[in-house]
Design an enzyme around this catalytic site. Structure first.
Site, PDB file in Angstrom:
ATOM      1  N   MET A 247      -4.355  30.725 -35.125  1.00  0.00           N
ATOM      2  CA  MET A 247      -3.988  29.390 -35.598  1.00  0.00           C
ATOM      3  C   MET A 247      -4.899  28.342 -34.953  1.00  0.00           C
ATOM      4  O   MET A 247      -4.552  27.156 -34.913  1.00  0.00           O
ATOM      5  CB  MET A 247      -2.520  29.107 -35.267  1.00  0.00           C
ATOM      6  CG  MET A 247      -1.587  30.096 -35.973  1.00  0.00           C
ATOM      7  SD  MET A 247       0.053  29.451 -36.306  1.00  0.00           S
ATOM      8  CE  MET A 247       0.647  29.193 -34.658  1.00  0.00           C
TER       9      MET A 247
ATOM     10  N   HIS B 251      -8.799  29.639 -27.176  1.00  0.00           N
ATOM     11  CA  HIS B 251      -8.944  29.733 -25.721  1.00  0.00           C
ATOM     12  C   HIS B 251      -9.466  31.132 -25.405  1.00  0.00           C
ATOM     13  O   HIS B 251      -9.711  31.931 -26.330  1.00  0.00           O
ATOM     14  CB  HIS B 251      -7.613  29.433 -25.037  1.00  0.00           C
ATOM     15  CG  HIS B 251      -6.457  30.228 -25.592  1.00  0.00           C
ATOM     16  ND1 HIS B 251      -6.363  31.596 -25.445  1.00  0.00           N
ATOM     17  CD2 HIS B 251      -5.368  29.857 -26.321  1.00  0.00           C
ATOM     18  CE1 HIS B 251      -5.259  32.027 -26.017  1.00  0.00           C
ATOM     19  NE2 HIS B 251      -4.639  30.997 -26.577  1.00  0.00           N
TER      20      HIS B 251
ATOM     21  N   HIS C  75      -8.033  34.206 -27.251  1.00  0.00           N
ATOM     22  CA  HIS C  75      -8.613  34.421 -28.582  1.00  0.00           C
ATOM     23  C   HIS C  75     -10.034  34.985 -28.465  1.00  0.00           C
ATOM     24  O   HIS C  75     -10.425  35.864 -29.228  1.00  0.00           O
ATOM     25  CB  HIS C  75      -8.705  33.097 -29.349  1.00  0.00           C
ATOM     26  CG  HIS C  75      -7.402  32.433 -29.640  1.00  0.00           C
ATOM     27  ND1 HIS C  75      -7.065  31.223 -29.095  1.00  0.00           N
ATOM     28  CD2 HIS C  75      -6.357  32.794 -30.423  1.00  0.00           C
ATOM     29  CE1 HIS C  75      -5.871  30.846 -29.553  1.00  0.00           C
ATOM     30  NE2 HIS C  75      -5.416  31.793 -30.351  1.00  0.00           N
TER      31      HIS C  75
ATOM     32  N   GLY D  36      -2.931  40.049 -29.896  1.00  0.00           N
ATOM     33  CA  GLY D  36      -2.786  39.999 -28.441  1.00  0.00           C
ATOM     34  C   GLY D  36      -1.416  40.502 -27.986  1.00  0.00           C
ATOM     35  O   GLY D  36      -0.402  40.238 -28.638  1.00  0.00           O
ATOM     36  N   GLN D  37      -1.405  41.184 -26.868  1.00  0.00           N
ATOM     37  CA  GLN D  37      -0.158  41.649 -26.250  1.00  0.00           C
ATOM     38  C   GLN D  37       0.694  40.468 -25.785  1.00  0.00           C
ATOM     39  O   GLN D  37       1.878  40.601 -25.556  1.00  0.00           O
ATOM     40  CB  GLN D  37      -0.492  42.595 -25.079  1.00  0.00           C
ATOM     41  CG  GLN D  37       0.675  43.103 -24.276  1.00  0.00           C
ATOM     42  CD  GLN D  37       1.654  43.978 -25.086  1.00  0.00           C
ATOM     43  OE1 GLN D  37       1.301  44.480 -26.153  1.00  0.00           O
ATOM     44  NE2 GLN D  37       2.855  44.143 -24.584  1.00  0.00           N
ATOM     45  N   LYS D  38       0.076  39.289 -25.671  1.00  0.00           N
ATOM     46  CA  LYS D  38       0.830  38.095 -25.288  1.00  0.00           C
ATOM     47  C   LYS D  38       2.026  37.903 -26.233  1.00  0.00           C
ATOM     48  O   LYS D  38       3.113  37.587 -25.813  1.00  0.00           O
ATOM     49  CB  LYS D  38      -0.111  36.914 -25.396  1.00  0.00           C
ATOM     50  CG  LYS D  38       0.095  35.736 -24.584  1.00  0.00           C
ATOM     51  CD  LYS D  38       1.018  34.706 -24.693  1.00  0.00           C
ATOM     52  CE  LYS D  38       1.375  33.475 -25.185  1.00  0.00           C
ATOM     53  NZ  LYS D  38       0.942  32.982 -26.397  1.00  0.00           N
ATOM     54  N   ASP D  39       1.774  38.139 -27.526  1.00  0.00           N
ATOM     55  CA  ASP D  39       2.848  38.069 -28.517  1.00  0.00           C
ATOM     56  C   ASP D  39       3.298  39.503 -28.806  1.00  0.00           C
ATOM     57  O   ASP D  39       3.027  40.053 -29.873  1.00  0.00           O
ATOM     58  CB  ASP D  39       2.345  37.368 -29.770  1.00  0.00           C
ATOM     59  CG  ASP D  39       1.889  35.949 -29.476  1.00  0.00           C
ATOM     60  OD1 ASP D  39       2.700  35.032 -29.581  1.00  0.00           O
ATOM     61  OD2 ASP D  39       0.709  35.754 -29.092  1.00  0.00           O
TER      62      ASP D  39
ATOM     63  N   VAL E  37      -4.682  37.651 -21.667  1.00  0.00           N
ATOM     64  CA  VAL E  37      -5.645  36.930 -20.826  1.00  0.00           C
ATOM     65  C   VAL E  37      -4.900  35.763 -20.183  1.00  0.00           C
ATOM     66  O   VAL E  37      -4.138  35.056 -20.848  1.00  0.00           O
ATOM     67  CB  VAL E  37      -6.843  36.426 -21.673  1.00  0.00           C
ATOM     68  CG1 VAL E  37      -7.794  35.605 -20.828  1.00  0.00           C
ATOM     69  CG2 VAL E  37      -7.559  37.606 -22.312  1.00  0.00           C
TER      70      VAL E  37
ATOM     71  N   SER F  34      -2.375  30.112 -23.784  1.00  0.00           N
ATOM     72  CA  SER F  34      -1.712  29.820 -25.049  1.00  0.00           C
ATOM     73  C   SER F  34      -2.232  28.477 -25.542  1.00  0.00           C
ATOM     74  O   SER F  34      -2.494  27.579 -24.738  1.00  0.00           O
ATOM     75  CB  SER F  34      -0.202  29.727 -24.820  1.00  0.00           C
ATOM     76  OG  SER F  34       0.419  29.059 -25.902  1.00  0.00           O
TER      77      SER F  34
HETATM   78  P1  AMP Z   1      -2.308  32.296 -32.141  1.00  0.00           P
HETATM   79  O1  AMP Z   1      -3.498  31.465 -32.473  1.00  0.00           O
HETATM   80  O2  AMP Z   1      -1.483  31.767 -31.023  1.00  0.00           O
HETATM   81  O3  AMP Z   1      -1.511  32.677 -33.364  1.00  0.00           O
HETATM   82  O4  AMP Z   1      -2.883  33.663 -31.562  1.00  0.00           O
HETATM   83  C1  AMP Z   1      -3.804  34.432 -32.294  1.00  0.00           C
HETATM   84  C2  AMP Z   1      -3.923  35.781 -31.643  1.00  0.00           C
HETATM   85  O5  AMP Z   1      -4.389  35.636 -30.315  1.00  0.00           O
HETATM   86  C3  AMP Z   1      -2.572  36.509 -31.578  1.00  0.00           C
HETATM   87  O6  AMP Z   1      -2.768  37.881 -31.875  1.00  0.00           O
HETATM   88  C4  AMP Z   1      -2.176  36.315 -30.146  1.00  0.00           C
HETATM   89  O7  AMP Z   1      -1.348  37.336 -29.645  1.00  0.00           O
HETATM   90  C5  AMP Z   1      -3.521  36.337 -29.445  1.00  0.00           C
HETATM   91  N1  AMP Z   1      -3.416  35.669 -28.147  1.00  0.00           N
HETATM   92  C6  AMP Z   1      -2.904  34.444 -27.894  1.00  0.00           C
HETATM   93  N2  AMP Z   1      -2.916  34.182 -26.564  1.00  0.00           N
HETATM   94  C7  AMP Z   1      -3.425  35.278 -25.968  1.00  0.00           C
HETATM   95  C8  AMP Z   1      -3.685  35.635 -24.606  1.00  0.00           C
HETATM   96  N3  AMP Z   1      -3.410  34.816 -23.599  1.00  0.00           N
HETATM   97  N4  AMP Z   1      -4.225  36.853 -24.358  1.00  0.00           N
HETATM   98  C9  AMP Z   1      -4.502  37.700 -25.380  1.00  0.00           C
HETATM   99  N5  AMP Z   1      -4.289  37.424 -26.670  1.00  0.00           N
HETATM  100  C10 AMP Z   1      -3.750  36.234 -26.970  1.00  0.00           C
END
Ligand code: AMP
Length: 288
Positions: free
Chosen positions: A30, A34, A37, A148-151, A177, A186
């Site tokens: 989205m 960072h 990503h 990411g394992q974060k989610d 990360v 995030s």
């Molecule tokens: P988002 O833009 O928040 O929807 O995240 C896009 C992708 O990046 C998703 O698969 C998230 O799980 C991954 N992601 C977000 N933050 C992290 C992080 N700190 N470490 C690893 N992957 C991440």
């Protein structure tokens, strides 16, 4: 690096990649990119002939009252970061193209979306996620897709969806990360008011405390949850959304800690909702 905004152009490009038998990696995001990503992007570009990221703040995964309007948007910096990290194509569709008026179809993974974030945000959140990811898979036709394992719950839900709906894509889940002080990166971290930033670490600390208890031989999830919960509730300006010890496969709570579990939590601090998790079992891992 190319920027594609048009759905038909994305389809044609995907067709060209397939015809030339090149592999294609997709990193759905989205935006407000960072290092979390970027780690996904680097993995994607290292493992595929063509690396594509999507940048789309997906309206359907935000529930009423959530932060869709204030979600950070940093388009120019994102383009630069993508270019520097091996991305060949940014797919940046418009909401009205992704969701044509009168659309009536969604993708729903049922059981796995009931707990954790599905309980606190509502299963509709995951319905939005799976619907948009299914659409992205159809448009981009990736060989591999990176999450990411974060989610953690999202990753399990997407894996289930890909299996259940026969998407010919390999789902790759990449490690969390973190900032140097341990806060999980995030896009929402940008919205944490500075006076709360240090205290946002409380969730990570609670998870580490849980890990220490497991390392010390504790196997009762109630004892571990209580200790972690107490740590978080020690700060009365922090709202504890949930803190659960679940099976990493079924996401259901466990009775005893005799195998690998996922400890996942969500808090609200300074108006920002943050999530984090660790995977842990009686034999470790002790680091992440
Ligand atoms: P988002 O833009 O928040 O929807 O995240 C896009 C992708 O990046 C998703 O698969 C998230 O799980 C991954 N992601 C977000 N933050 C992290 C992080 N700190 N470490 C690893 N992957 C991440």
């Amino acid at each position: 690096m190319r920027i594609i905004e048009n759905l038909a152009e994305m389809r044609e490009t995907a067709k060209g990649i397939a015809v030339s038998r090149r592999s294609c990696g997709l990193v759905p995001t989205m935006g407000a990119l960072h290092d979390g990503h970027l780690s996904l992007m680097r993995r994607s570009s290292g493992e595929n002939d063509v690396s594509i990221i999507s940048i789309f703040v997906n309206p359907t995964q935000f529930m009423p009252g959530e932060d869709f309007d204030s979600y950070p948007r940093t388009w120019e910096a994102d383009v630069e970061a993508a270019e520097k990290n091996g991305v060949d194509i940014i797919f940046h569709p418009a909401p009205e193209d992704m969701y044509p008026s009168r659309s009536q179809t969604s993708v729903m993974v049922h059981g796995l979306t009931r707990s954790l974030c599905g309980m606190s945000r509502g299963q509709g959140h995951f319905r939005g996620v799976t619907t948009v990811v299914a659409k992205l898979f159809n448009l981009v036709q990736p060989t591999r897709a990176y999450f990411g394992q974060k989610d953690a719950q999202q990753a399990v839900v997407i894996q289930r969806m890909a299996l259940d709906l026969n998407f010919p894509v390999e789902i790759i889940v990449c490690p969390i990360v973190r900032e140097t002080d341990g806060l999980a990166m995030s896009s929402r971290n940008r919205n944490i008011p500075p006076e709360y930033r240090q205290r946002a670490l409380v969730l990570r600390q609670a998870l580490q405390l849980g890990r220490e208890l497991v390392q010390g031989g504790e196997t009762d999830p109630v004892v571990i949850s209580n200790a972690m919960g107490e740590h978080i509730l020690g700060d009365n300006e922090i709202e504890l959304d949930y803190l659960e010890i679940v099976s990493p496969e079924t996401l259901e709570t466990v009775e005893k800690l005799d195998d690998l579990v996922l400890i996942a939590g969500a808090i609200k601090i300074g108006g920002v909702r943050l999530i984090d998790n660790i995977l842990i079992g009686p034999n470790g891992p002790w680091e992440d």
